[in-house]
Design a protein around this motif. Structure first.
Motif, PDB file in Angstrom:
ATOM      1  N   ASP A  84       0.807  -1.207   0.000  1.00  0.00           N
ATOM      2  CA  ASP A  84       0.000   0.000   0.000  1.00  0.00           C
ATOM      3  C   ASP A  84       0.847   1.268   0.000  1.00  0.00           C
ATOM      4  N   ARG A 127      -7.142  -2.966  -8.731  1.00  0.00           N
ATOM      5  CA  ARG A 127      -8.435  -2.990  -8.044  1.00  0.00           C
ATOM      6  C   ARG A 127      -9.512  -3.112  -9.115  1.00  0.00           C
ATOM      7  N   TYR A 143     -15.578   2.598 -13.254  1.00  0.00           N
ATOM      8  CA  TYR A 143     -15.861   2.756 -11.826  1.00  0.00           C
ATOM      9  C   TYR A 143     -17.133   3.560 -11.628  1.00  0.00           C
ATOM     10  N   THR A 157     -18.526  -5.526  -1.300  1.00  0.00           N
ATOM     11  CA  THR A 157     -17.120  -5.154  -1.123  1.00  0.00           C
ATOM     12  C   THR A 157     -16.756  -5.260   0.349  1.00  0.00           C
ATOM     13  N   TYR A 164      -7.099  -0.951   0.679  1.00  0.00           N
ATOM     14  CA  TYR A 164      -7.326  -1.174  -0.744  1.00  0.00           C
ATOM     15  C   TYR A 164      -8.431  -0.270  -1.281  1.00  0.00           C
ATOM     16  N   ASN A 165      -9.517  -0.135  -0.518  1.00  0.00           N
ATOM     17  CA  ASN A 165     -10.605   0.727  -0.966  1.00  0.00           C
ATOM     18  C   ASN A 165     -10.287   2.203  -0.776  1.00  0.00           C
ATOM     19  N   LEU A 168      -8.547   3.219  -3.825  1.00  0.00           N
ATOM     20  CA  LEU A 168      -9.474   3.400  -4.944  1.00  0.00           C
ATOM     21  C   LEU A 168     -10.208   4.732  -4.830  1.00  0.00           C
ATOM     22  N   ASP A 200     -11.343  -9.662   0.450  1.00  0.00           N
ATOM     23  CA  ASP A 200     -11.637  -9.763  -0.985  1.00  0.00           C
ATOM     24  C   ASP A 200     -12.096 -11.158  -1.395  1.00  0.00           C
ATOM     25  N   ILE A 216     -15.915  -5.702  -5.754  1.00  0.00           N
ATOM     26  CA  ILE A 216     -14.654  -4.988  -5.928  1.00  0.00           C
ATOM     27  C   ILE A 216     -13.555  -5.800  -5.241  1.00  0.00           C
ATOM     28  N   ASN A 218      -9.014  -7.201  -5.495  1.00  0.00           N
ATOM     29  CA  ASN A 218      -7.697  -7.165  -6.116  1.00  0.00           C
ATOM     30  C   ASN A 218      -7.483  -8.395  -6.991  1.00  0.00           C
ATOM     31  N   ASN A 256      -2.605  -0.383  -6.933  1.00  0.00           N
ATOM     32  CA  ASN A 256      -1.835  -0.098  -5.736  1.00  0.00           C
ATOM     33  C   ASN A 256      -0.553  -0.912  -5.839  1.00  0.00           C
TER      34      ASN A 256
END
Length: 345
Positions: A84, A127, A143, A157, A164-165, A168, A200, A216, A218, A256
């Motif tokens: 990240d 993502r 998106y 999600t 991760y979100n 995004l 995820d 959503i 990875n 990411n």
């Protein structure tokens, strides 16, 4: 975290307690990592085979960057490997990094290393959307699309506050600004089938169970599930979904990264430089691609055959430093919209 892999423990404590120079060893490099040992150890083993330099590894799920800051000049850390962009930016902000060699940075595109050379990406993860094989006919989506009424009750999600979100959402802020992103995030929230939960892989299971049609997630989780012989049920989950790269014809799919920094007070600086350079070699990038189902950050290295079967990634080129700059705004929007409470209309 024991045995031949040389995980730092009592030696670190003794060095810090005595005030002695921290583990300066001409034949070793000390690695603090957020990446699970199983993911990074094959790379470190190969590094040792090629150079004769041993790797002492300390793994933790969180807190390593803060630990290095607290250890100060006595820190034994030579290299910090993390996931990240937020963690990498945080390491720089805390002043625990030093410049990475220019020839090493030159191996990756400019948006994937710090302008001041304080961190560098090692691999990329996209993502994307996991789409039901049976219930989603679309082959291309943006998106922006997932905030539309046709997805009412069909999305799932993990927490909006997960890194991760956040990445995004921060990328959407970079493109749209805060106001439009707030409206979009509200629309996505109200299209959820249920309040965000799980990780995820759980979103793919929800598609398999019929709870949602689009999720959503990875990319690399799909690879890990499709090849998971220890838990064959995950292969069934993954077979129920396919990957759509959002915005493939527009801004590009948000990515990411995993990355590395050389610690400011690295006691084995020369070995640290050698390790980071190795992790960006073609050989190590191939290992990343084949073992972790991530995208190589070195452009001359191809993704694995399985990842390539999902299509071509057109990555969003927003500089990672810009995404990092919007992370606090992204987290504030998640709280403001009460995203993690799920649909509210």
């Amino acid at each position: 975290m024991a045995g031949r892999r040389g995980i730092l423990c009592a030696a670190v404590i003794l060095a810090l307690a005595s005030g002695a120079p921290a583990l300066a060893q001409s034949d070793a490099v000390n690695v603090y990592t957020y990446r699970e040992p199983g993911l990074i150890q094959p790379l470190l083993d190969r590094f040792t085979e090629e150079t004769g330099i041993r790797t002492n590894v300390l793994f933790a799920a969180d807190g390593l960057i803060e630990r290095v800051a607290a250890e100060g000049e006595l820190s034994p850390a030579d290299v910090i490997v993390t996931v990240d962009i937020g963690n990498l930016a945080n390491a720089k902000e805390l002043g625990i990094t030093q410049a990475i060699a220019g020839e090493t940075l030159a191996r990756v595109p400019d948006q994937y290393h710090d302008p001041d050379g304080q961190w560098v990406a090692l691999s990329l993860r996209a993502r994307v959307f996991y789409a039901s094989v049976d219930r989603v006919t679309e082959t291309a989506l943006t998106y922006e699309d997932i905030a539309g009424p046709e997805w009412k009750g069909r999305l799932c999600t993990r927490s909006g506050l997960h890194a991760y979100n956040i990445g995004l959402i921060a990328t959407r802020i970079a493109h749209w600004g805060v106001e439009q992103t707030r409206d979009w995030l509200t629309g996505v929230r109200d299209n959820l089938n249920h309040a965000p939960t799980g990780a995820d892989r759980d979103q793919v299971k929800a598609i398999f169970d019929g709870s949602c049609d689009l999720a959503i997630g990875n990319t690399y989780y799909m690879g890990l599930m499709l090849t998971n012989d220890a838990e064959p049920e995950q292969k069934e989950w993954a077979a129920s979904a396919r990957i759509i790269y959002p915005d493939a014809d527009g801004d590009g799919t948000q990515v990411n990264l995993s990355g590395a920094v050389v610690a400011k007070y690295a006691p084995n600086k020369a070995n640290a430089d050698k390790l980071v350079a190795f992790l960006l070699s073609d050989e190590a990038q191939h290992l990343y691609a084949s073992g972790n189902y991530e995208f190589p950050v070195v452009e001359s290295v191809e993704p694995s055959e399985l990842v390539a079967s999902w299509g071509v990634l057109t990555a969003d080129t927003t500089p990672m430093v810009e995404i990092a700059a919007h992370r606090k705004e992204a987290a504030a929007l998640v709280d403001e919209t009460r995203f993690d409470e799920g649909p509210q209309d």
